[in-house]
Design a protein around this motif. Structure first.
Motif, PDB file in Angstrom:
ATOM      1  N   GLU A  81      -5.389  -3.328   5.971  1.00  0.00           N
ATOM      2  CA  GLU A  81      -6.910  -2.529   5.935  1.00  0.00           C
ATOM      3  C   GLU A  81      -7.258  -1.531   4.947  1.00  0.00           C
ATOM      4  OE1 GLU A  81      -6.938   1.412   8.521  1.00  0.00           O
ATOM      5  OE2 GLU A  81      -4.616   0.415   8.167  1.00  0.00           O
ATOM      6  N   PRO A  82      -6.355  -1.113   3.986  1.00  0.00           N
ATOM      7  CA  PRO A  82      -7.485  -0.556   2.569  1.00  0.00           C
ATOM      8  C   PRO A  82      -8.579  -1.469   1.873  1.00  0.00           C
ATOM      9  CG  PRO A  82      -4.717  -0.315   2.944  1.00  0.00           C
ATOM     10  CD  PRO A  82      -5.385  -1.180   3.537  1.00  0.00           C
ATOM     11  N   LEU A 135      -5.240   4.621   1.091  1.00  0.00           N
ATOM     12  CA  LEU A 135      -3.807   4.696   1.245  1.00  0.00           C
ATOM     13  C   LEU A 135      -2.765   5.354   2.145  1.00  0.00           C
ATOM     14  CD1 LEU A 135      -2.926   3.072  -2.242  1.00  0.00           C
ATOM     15  CD2 LEU A 135      -4.064   1.956  -0.472  1.00  0.00           C
ATOM     16  N   SER A 136      -1.256   5.182   2.549  1.00  0.00           N
ATOM     17  CA  SER A 136      -0.795   5.835   3.466  1.00  0.00           C
ATOM     18  C   SER A 136       1.151   5.517   2.655  1.00  0.00           C
ATOM     19  CB  SER A 136      -1.124   5.908   4.749  1.00  0.00           C
ATOM     20  OG  SER A 136       0.482   6.232   6.246  1.00  0.00           O
ATOM     21  N   GLY A 167       0.863  -1.718   0.146  1.00  0.00           N
ATOM     22  CA  GLY A 167      -0.163   0.085   0.027  1.00  0.00           C
ATOM     23  C   GLY A 167       0.764   1.069  -0.067  1.00  0.00           C
ATOM     24  N   ALA A 168       2.085   1.575   0.561  1.00  0.00           N
ATOM     25  CA  ALA A 168       3.086   2.177   0.668  1.00  0.00           C
ATOM     26  C   ALA A 168       3.837   2.968  -0.709  1.00  0.00           C
ATOM     27  CB  ALA A 168       4.043   2.318   1.892  1.00  0.00           C
ATOM     28  N   ARG A 224       2.729   5.500   4.990  1.00  0.00           N
ATOM     29  CA  ARG A 224       3.279   4.586   5.712  1.00  0.00           C
ATOM     30  C   ARG A 224       4.037   3.603   5.453  1.00  0.00           C
ATOM     31  NH1 ARG A 224      -1.411   4.627   8.659  1.00  0.00           N
ATOM     32  NH2 ARG A 224      -1.050   2.451   8.397  1.00  0.00           N
ATOM     33  N   ASP A 255       4.353   0.425   6.883  1.00  0.00           N
ATOM     34  CA  ASP A 255       3.560  -0.300   7.311  1.00  0.00           C
ATOM     35  C   ASP A 255       2.167  -0.401   6.574  1.00  0.00           C
ATOM     36  OD1 ASP A 255       2.714   1.562   8.452  1.00  0.00           O
ATOM     37  OD2 ASP A 255       2.616   0.323  10.014  1.00  0.00           O
ATOM     38  N   CYS A 256       1.785  -0.084   5.268  1.00  0.00           N
ATOM     39  CA  CYS A 256       0.685   0.155   5.018  1.00  0.00           C
ATOM     40  C   CYS A 256      -0.288  -0.692   3.700  1.00  0.00           C
ATOM     41  CB  CYS A 256       0.302   1.153   4.019  1.00  0.00           C
ATOM     42  SG  CYS A 256      -1.149   1.133   3.670  1.00  0.00           S
ATOM     43  N   LYS A 314       1.360   4.530  -3.057  1.00  0.00           N
ATOM     44  CA  LYS A 314       0.807   5.817  -1.925  1.00  0.00           C
ATOM     45  C   LYS A 314       2.169   7.000  -2.994  1.00  0.00           C
ATOM     46  CE  LYS A 314      -1.352   9.159  -0.063  1.00  0.00           C
ATOM     47  NZ  LYS A 314      -2.864   9.603  -0.480  1.00  0.00           N
TER      48      LYS A 314
END
Length: 260
Positions: free
Chosen positions: A214-215, A203-204, A110-111, A206, A208-209, A114
């Motif tokens: 989570e997304p 998204l983030s 995710g990171a 971070r 750890d995304c 993003k």
């Protein structure tokens, strides 16, 4: 429309090949698996890519910086009039536009997505995302049409997993039927995502995304995640055994993902 390919993982289960190079550069039929993935999208006139680099990402940069010379015959003139020419260029059909973005050695999926947001134009309402180790004969045009038809934010391509082992139907100790590598119940993600650009807001940066946690869980809970069911070929190269299978398919001339 941009195609984002996740190329940053360490490929720890394929150490025989990834000890000295990133998994997307592991070769199938003499070409990196990354090249095969890009050719799948190019078959549908999608040739603008953003590669999310991480582990040994400089090697992927070097591959593309030297792409033409490494893929074609060429003639060099040395000395004061140094020059280089390409008398034949069989790979001119690889009309790729490639953005190579360092998204961090330890970033999660995710990171990584993003962190390449700036390379996805504001004018594009959609973008695609897939992994740098999975091959499929997905009809990308139908996938995109399916996404537009339902109007939600996200689509994931799903496949029914196939057992690595034969399954026995027993009655007592007697084998009533033997099924070689049957399809299992349920559906698994095959990547080949289509995202509305607004998914980037979920998204983030971070490290750890994780996209798949989570997304996507939040998108699912909000009713914004749909599944495109693919009943054709899909194969992820996660282990050395799978590396051998893909190479055997290619060399046999029976590679289902070769749709170009």
């Amino acid at each position: 429309m941009k195609v984002v390919i996740l190329c940053g993982g360490q490929g720890t289960r394929l150490r025989e090949e990834t000890e000295h190079r990133p998994k997307p550069l592991v070769e199938v039929g003499g070409r990196p698996i990354l090249w095969h993935i890009m050719k799948i999208f190019q078959a549908y006139d999608l040739n603008s890519f953003v590669l999310c680099l991480g582990y040994k990402g400089t090697m992927i940069k070097e591959y593309f910086l030297n792409y033409r010379a490494m893929m074609n015959d060429f003639t060099m003139r040395l000395g004061s009039r140094e020059s280089i020419s390409f008398p034949t260029s069989p790979d001119d059909e690889d009309d790729f536009e490639v953005t190579l973005a360092d998204t961090g050695d330890d970033s999660m999926t995710g990171a990584r997505i993003k962190r390449v947001e700036r390379y996805i134009p504001d004018t594009d309402d959609l973008f695609l995302v897939t992994y740098g180790d999975g091959l499929a004969d997905v009809d990308i045009a139908k996938l995109i049409a399916f996404h537009r038809s339902h109007g939600r934010l996200a689509t994931v391509t799903t496949v029914q997993p196939v057992s690595r082992f034969g399954v026995l139907n027993l009655e007592g100790d007697a084998v009533q039927a033997f099924v070689e590598k049957p399809r299992l119940d349920g559906w698994s993600s095959a990547g080949f995502f289509v995202f509305d650009r607004r998914v980037l807001d979920w998204l983030s940066v971070r490290p750890d995304c994780i996209l798949e946690r989570e997304p996507l869980e939040r998108l699912s809970a909000a009713g914004e995640l749909m599944a495109y069911r693919h009943d054709g070929f899909f194969f992820a190269m996660d282990t050395y055994r799978e590396f051998l299978v893909l190479n055997e398919l290619w060399h046999s001339g029976k590679a289902p993902w070769r749709i170009w």
